[in-house]
Design a protein around this motif. Structure first.
Motif, short mmCIF file in Angstrom:
data_model
loop_
_atom_site.label_atom_id
_atom_site.label_comp_id
_atom_site.label_asym_id
_atom_site.label_seq_id
_atom_site.Cartn_x
_atom_site.Cartn_y
_atom_site.Cartn_z
N HIS A 178 0.26 7.99 -2.10
CA HIS A 178 0.17 7.46 -3.46
C HIS A 178 1.19 8.13 -4.38
CE1 HIS A 178 -1.60 7.19 -7.59
NE2 HIS A 178 -1.66 5.92 -7.24
N ARG A 179 1.25 9.46 -4.31
CA ARG A 179 2.18 10.16 -5.18
C ARG A 179 3.63 9.82 -4.85
NH1 ARG A 179 2.74 14.17 -8.91
NH2 ARG A 179 0.50 14.33 -9.13
N ALA A 180 3.92 9.60 -3.56
CA ALA A 180 5.28 9.25 -3.14
C ALA A 180 5.59 7.77 -3.39
CB ALA A 180 5.48 9.58 -1.67
N ARG A 181 4.59 7.00 -3.81
CA ARG A 181 4.72 5.56 -4.04
C ARG A 181 5.20 4.84 -2.78
NH1 ARG A 181 4.43 4.39 -9.48
NH2 ARG A 181 5.56 2.43 -9.19
N LEU A 182 4.63 5.27 -1.64
CA LEU A 182 4.96 4.67 -0.35
C LEU A 182 3.72 4.07 0.28
CD1 LEU A 182 7.25 7.51 1.06
CD2 LEU A 182 7.99 5.22 0.30
N SER A 183 3.91 2.95 1.00
CA SER A 183 2.79 2.33 1.69
C SER A 183 2.28 3.25 2.78
CB SER A 183 3.22 1.01 2.32
OG SER A 183 2.20 0.56 3.20
N PRO A 184 0.95 3.39 2.91
CA PRO A 184 0.42 4.18 4.02
C PRO A 184 0.79 3.59 5.38
CG PRO A 184 -1.34 3.05 2.82
CD PRO A 184 -0.09 2.87 2.02
N VAL A 245 -7.79 0.57 -7.13
CA VAL A 245 -7.54 1.27 -5.87
C VAL A 245 -8.22 0.49 -4.75
CG1 VAL A 245 -7.90 3.41 -4.57
CG2 VAL A 245 -7.32 3.51 -7.01
N ARG A 246 -7.45 0.19 -3.70
CA ARG A 246 -7.96 -0.61 -2.58
C ARG A 246 -8.13 0.24 -1.33
NH1 ARG A 246 -6.87 -6.03 -4.11
NH2 ARG A 246 -5.44 -6.03 -5.88
N ALA A 247 -8.78 -0.36 -0.32
CA ALA A 247 -9.06 0.39 0.90
C ALA A 247 -8.78 -0.45 2.14
CB ALA A 247 -10.52 0.82 0.91
N VAL A 248 -8.35 0.21 3.20
CA VAL A 248 -8.44 -0.34 4.55
C VAL A 248 -9.40 0.57 5.28
CG1 VAL A 248 -7.20 -1.01 6.64
CG2 VAL A 248 -6.03 -1.08 4.42
N ALA A 269 -3.86 -5.19 5.32
CA ALA A 269 -4.95 -5.41 6.27
C ALA A 269 -4.57 -4.72 7.56
CB ALA A 269 -5.16 -6.91 6.51
N ASP A 270 -5.53 -4.20 8.25
CA ASP A 270 -5.20 -3.55 9.51
C ASP A 270 -4.92 -4.61 10.58
OD1 ASP A 270 -4.89 -1.69 11.53
OD2 ASP A 270 -6.97 -2.00 12.14
N ASN A 271 -3.73 -4.56 11.17
CA ASN A 271 -3.34 -5.55 12.19
C ASN A 271 -4.34 -5.64 13.32
OD1 ASN A 271 -1.03 -5.58 10.71
ND2 ASN A 271 0.10 -4.23 12.09
N PHE A 276 -8.85 -10.64 14.49
CA PHE A 276 -10.15 -11.15 14.91
C PHE A 276 -10.87 -11.87 13.78
CE2 PHE A 276 -9.43 -7.42 17.68
CZ PHE A 276 -9.37 -8.09 18.88
N LEU A 277 -10.38 -11.69 12.57
CA LEU A 277 -11.06 -12.27 11.41
C LEU A 277 -10.54 -13.66 11.07
CD1 LEU A 277 -11.13 -9.08 9.13
CD2 LEU A 277 -12.97 -9.95 10.59
N LYS A 278 -9.43 -14.05 11.70
CA LYS A 278 -8.83 -15.34 11.37
C LYS A 278 -9.67 -16.49 11.91
CE LYS A 278 -4.09 -13.74 10.92
NZ LYS A 278 -2.87 -13.44 11.64
#
Ligand SMILES: [Zn+2]
Length: 278
Positions: A178-184, A245-248, A269-271, A276-278
């Motif tokens: 978050h501080r680095a403004r980068l996607s996890p 703030v969102r979560a996976v 979304a976690d690949n 399986f959710l589609k």
């Protein structure tokens, strides 16, 4: 789980209170507590505690001839043992000193993963420290860049992998991203020069924030007490931009992030589960 700032501040507290005290006796209180057979703990009897240090998320009690390496894992704590009860609640192991004081390792819960290793010689060359990456508080931009290239993976997993960089866990991985403004989920091998600079700076700032907080306490904090902008704050407004703030969610941890700050607004979304959710 306590991470680098909590373990570091705790090592400093224990060092201030117990350094120079000679060890009288070490007693495993649970059969899973002592992970090594040789040297025996008796090797350190009558020896003074030289210092209490830290490597990664491990505490090191150095008695010169032998070092006790303690891993607290999720629910473990190492505290002064005022009562010295015969069967302390959650008791795993006890160090009793010649001056009558003692330290007690406890582990709440049922995981029984906390443990003690007694090592002779250089502990760096032996389990559980063998193979740890450099401590996160020592890694600068020039060290970080090749590590990122050598380990192409999601950034969040990279930060939590103790064999790459030691000391960060779930909370700091979320906070650093978050501080680095980068996607996890950013691919570590694809980060550019500026990303790496932001990442190195974020690691340093997040560790220092945690240390400053932790050093002001007399006991190790719980996870919920620790300073955070996104960890434990899913559903709350991002302190930087006001987005939610969102979560996976994973079975053992939660990746918390701000889409506006970190992913250009893209909801992650976690690949591995989303197909399986589609
Ligand atoms: Zn934000």
């Amino acid at each position: 789980m306590p991470e680098l700032p909590e373990i570091q501040a705790h090592a400093e507290r224990l060092d201030a209170a117990f350094a120079t005290a000679p060890l009288e006796r070490f007693t495993p209180l649970a059969f899973t507590a002592l992970k090594t057979a040789s040297p025996p703990p008796e090797a350190a009897y009558d020896k003074e505690l030289v210092f209490v240090g830290r490597r990664g998320k491990h505490l090191l009690l150095d008695f010169g001839v032998a070092t006790f390496v303690v891993h607290l894992m999720q629910g473990g704590r190492l505290k002064p043992d005022e009562k010295q009860a015969a069967k302390p609640r959650f008791g795993q192991a006890r160090w009793r000193f010649a001056d009558g004081r003692a330290l007690l390792l406890t582990e709440a819960g049922t995981e029984r993963k906390a443990g003690v290793w007694v090592l002779a010689g250089d502990p760096e060359d032996q389990a559980p420290l063998l193979g740890l990456g450099p401590d996160a508080d020592t890694v600068d931009r020039s060290q970080l860049a090749p590590l990122l290239q050598e380990h192409p993976m999601r950034l969040h997993g990279f930060l939590r992998d103790q064999h790459i960089i030691a000391g960060l866990g779930r909370l700091l991985a979320n906070e650093v991203c978050h501080r680095a403004r980068l996607s996890p989920f950013a691919n570590t091998a694809k980060l550019d020069h500026d990303d790496v600079a932001q990442l190195a700076e974020a690691i340093g700032v997040c560790i220092n924030d945690g240390l400053a907080f932790e050093r002001g306490l007399t006991e190790m904090s719980s996870s919920a007490q620790r300073p955070s902008n996104v960890h434990h704050r899913v559903g709350e407004p991002c302190p930087a931009c006001g987005d939610t703030v969102r979560a996976v969610e994973y079975s053992r941890y939660t990746v918390a992030y701000c889409a506006s700050c970190q992913t250009g607004g893209k909801v992650l979304a976690d690949n591995t589960t989303s197909k399986f959710l589609k």
